[in-house]
Design a protein around this motif. Structure first.
Motif, PDB file in Angstrom:
ATOM      1  N   GLY A   1      -2.209   3.077  -0.578  1.00 34.63           N
ATOM      2  CA  GLY A   1      -2.808   3.385   0.716  1.00 34.63           C
ATOM      3  C   GLY A   1      -2.126   2.794   1.924  1.00 34.63           C
ATOM      4  O   GLY A   1      -2.621   2.940   3.039  1.00 34.63           O
ATOM      5  N   ALA A   2      -0.982   2.138   1.761  1.00 36.04           N
ATOM      6  CA  ALA A   2      -0.321   1.482   2.894  1.00 36.04           C
ATOM      7  C   ALA A   2       0.091   2.496   3.961  1.00 36.04           C
ATOM      8  O   ALA A   2      -0.221   2.328   5.149  1.00 36.04           O
ATOM      9  CB  ALA A   2       0.891   0.694   2.409  1.00 36.04           C
ATOM     10  N   LEU A   3       0.789   3.546   3.556  1.00 35.81           N
ATOM     11  CA  LEU A   3       1.238   4.546   4.520  1.00 35.81           C
ATOM     12  C   LEU A   3       0.053   5.327   5.076  1.00 35.81           C
ATOM     13  O   LEU A   3       0.043   5.695   6.255  1.00 35.81           O
ATOM     14  CB  LEU A   3       2.244   5.490   3.869  1.00 35.81           C
ATOM     15  N   SER A   4      -0.948   5.574   4.242  1.00 35.22           N
ATOM     16  CA  SER A   4      -2.125   6.335   4.692  1.00 35.22           C
ATOM     17  C   SER A   4      -2.752   5.680   5.915  1.00 35.22           C
ATOM     18  O   SER A   4      -3.160   6.365   6.865  1.00 35.22           O
ATOM     19  CB  SER A   4      -3.162   6.426   3.571  1.00 35.22           C
ATOM     20  N   MET A   5      -2.847   4.355   5.922  1.00 37.03           N
ATOM     21  CA  MET A   5      -3.474   3.661   7.045  1.00 37.03           C
ATOM     22  C   MET A   5      -2.662   3.813   8.327  1.00 37.03           C
ATOM     23  O   MET A   5      -3.230   3.967   9.415  1.00 37.03           O
ATOM     24  CB  MET A   5      -3.686   2.190   6.695  1.00 37.03           C
TER      25      MET A   5
ATOM     26  N   PHE B   1     -10.289  -0.990   7.697  1.00 41.35           N
ATOM     27  CA  PHE B   1     -10.975  -0.373   8.835  1.00 41.35           C
ATOM     28  C   PHE B   1     -12.421  -0.832   8.965  1.00 41.35           C
ATOM     29  O   PHE B   1     -13.030  -0.670  10.016  1.00 41.35           O
ATOM     30  CB  PHE B   1     -10.938   1.151   8.708  1.00 41.35           C
ATOM     31  N   GLY B   2     -12.992  -1.379   7.871  1.00 41.66           N
ATOM     32  CA  GLY B   2     -14.384  -1.786   7.897  1.00 41.66           C
ATOM     33  C   GLY B   2     -15.343  -0.672   7.547  1.00 41.66           C
ATOM     34  O   GLY B   2     -16.551  -0.898   7.426  1.00 41.66           O
ATOM     35  N   GLU B   3     -14.837   0.526   7.365  1.00 40.84           N
ATOM     36  CA  GLU B   3     -15.633   1.709   7.033  1.00 40.84           C
ATOM     37  C   GLU B   3     -14.680   2.813   6.581  1.00 40.84           C
ATOM     38  O   GLU B   3     -13.464   2.694   6.713  1.00 40.84           O
ATOM     39  CB  GLU B   3     -16.435   2.174   8.249  1.00 40.84           C
ATOM     40  N   ASP B   4     -15.232   3.894   6.052  1.00 42.10           N
ATOM     41  CA  ASP B   4     -14.401   5.030   5.665  1.00 42.10           C
ATOM     42  C   ASP B   4     -13.928   5.765   6.916  1.00 42.10           C
ATOM     43  O   ASP B   4     -14.727   6.055   7.814  1.00 42.10           O
ATOM     44  CB  ASP B   4     -15.183   5.996   4.762  1.00 42.10           C
ATOM     45  N   HIS B   5     -12.639   6.064   6.977  1.00 37.69           N
ATOM     46  CA  HIS B   5     -12.093   6.742   8.158  1.00 37.69           C
ATOM     47  C   HIS B   5     -12.496   8.214   8.135  1.00 37.69           C
ATOM     48  O   HIS B   5     -12.275   8.903   7.135  1.00 37.69           O
ATOM     49  CB  HIS B   5     -10.568   6.612   8.182  1.00 37.69           C
TER      50      HIS B   5
END
Length: 344
Positions: A117-121, A154-158
């Motif tokens: 998930g690094a690139l996804s963020m 993010f603290g939540e689902d994007h």
């Protein structure tokens, strides 16, 4: 509209925040603030309660007198320390991908595979809430870890992110309308196998960028892009990052550096019916396009049937390309650690 996760990036430290503690020797430790817990080293401990409510950029002293600098980790810090099953795309490459592919707010971006998930963020940061990132991952355990990592950051689902478990070639045509995708990012072993569905999905002028680990992959995907006929002439590069030691008059390059991590290759979708201009630069001796080989169509068919094979018939696998592959035991442990159990 408040950007996703921005409320967790500023203000005093709160319960549940991730905090990066740096000691006098530069060693970093990342903790998640939990009331009543303590962070222990062999030289004393720090109470989480003493950090909760403190401003970002504070210092705290442990029971042995060691002082720590407390900061919220940046995205580049987070991706290098988060739980991972697959190798991550390094920040230097993620930054290049976002910039060189011109990932803009509101864009529709297709990504395959997700890894940890690094690139996804980085892509989600770039497209914002008005954009859309569709990520495809063949392994369900990788997808679970990536979703958990992004949620923790993010603290939540994007709201702009959709993660699908499956093969891009099989899943993409049913997920998007033809000609509606702005950017495609492929981080996989054999991206040349996906060019047909990617070309159908991309809007004219859309960008395809591939991240590959070896020169053999780079060469094969470049030739496939040229032979496909609906893409511009590909461009490829790599980036090397070398830090500098800054201590008084001793200003010099550091002994260690982030050297080769991967190659990036980019191309753009031509308008339907457009024939790309002929290449003015001649290929090297020995280059023979498959359709012009002395064996004609038979050779082309043979190449198509073995597109998943490398030189001398070797499989394009992570192990064959020298990548470190996480064991099944490690993957099960990672999934248990980052994915909450399903309520009964």
């Amino acid at each position: 509209m408040t950007a996703t996760g921005s409320q967790y990036r500023r203000g005093p430290f709160r319960e549940g925040d991730r905090v990066q503690l740096t000691d006098p020797k530069g060693r970093m430790h990342t903790i998640t603030l939990t009331p009543g817990k303590q962070f222990h080293t062999h030289r004393g401990h720090v109470k989480h309660d003493d950090l909760i409510g403190s401003p970002d950029g504070s210092t705290i002293t442990n029971t042995a007198g060691t002082e720590y600098l407390a900061l919220r980790p940046l995205l580049s810090d987070y991706v290098m320390s988060m739980p991972r099953g697959a190798a991550v795309v390094y920040p230097k490459d993620a930054g290049q991908i976002v910039t060189m592919a011109d990932v803009f707010p509101g864009a529709t971006v297709v990504e395959a595979g997700v890894g940890s998930g690094a690139l996804s963020m980085s892509l989600l940061r770039a497209v914002g809430e008005s954009g859309r990132v569709l990520s495809f991952e063949r392994r369900a355990d990788f997808a679970d870890i990536a979703v958990a990592n992004a949620r923790a950051f993010f603290g939540e689902d994007h709201p702009a992110w959709t993660v699908a478990v499956g093969d891009l070639v099989e899943s993409l045509p049913g997920a998007v309308e033809p000609g509606t995708v702005d950017r495609v990012v492929l981080d996989m072993l054999a991206p040349w196998e996906c060019l047909e569905v990617v070309a159908d999905a991309l809007a004219p002028g859309g960008v395809l960028i591939c991240y590959v680990a070896t020169a053999t992959q780079l060469s094969k995907v470049a030739e496939a892009m040229r032979d496909f006929g609906t893409f511009t002439e590909p461009e490829a590069w790599e980036s090397l990052v070398r830090g500098w030691h800054l201590e008084g008059l001793a200003v010099r390059p550091q002994h260690r550096m982030h050297g080769h991590t991967g190659f990036l290759i980019t191309t753009r979708r031509l308008a339907p019916g457009t024939t790309p201009p002929l290449r003015k630069r001649r290929p090297g001796r020995g280059y023979v396009p498959a359709e012009e080989d002395q064996d004609g169509a038979a050779t082309g068919a043979m190449l198509d049937a073995t597109s998943h094979l490398g030189p001398e018939g070797q499989d394009w696998s992570s192990e064959a390309l020298g990548e470190r592959v996480a064991s099944e035991k490690k993957m099960r442990k990672l999934v248990r650690g980052v994915v909450p159990p399903t309520p009964r």
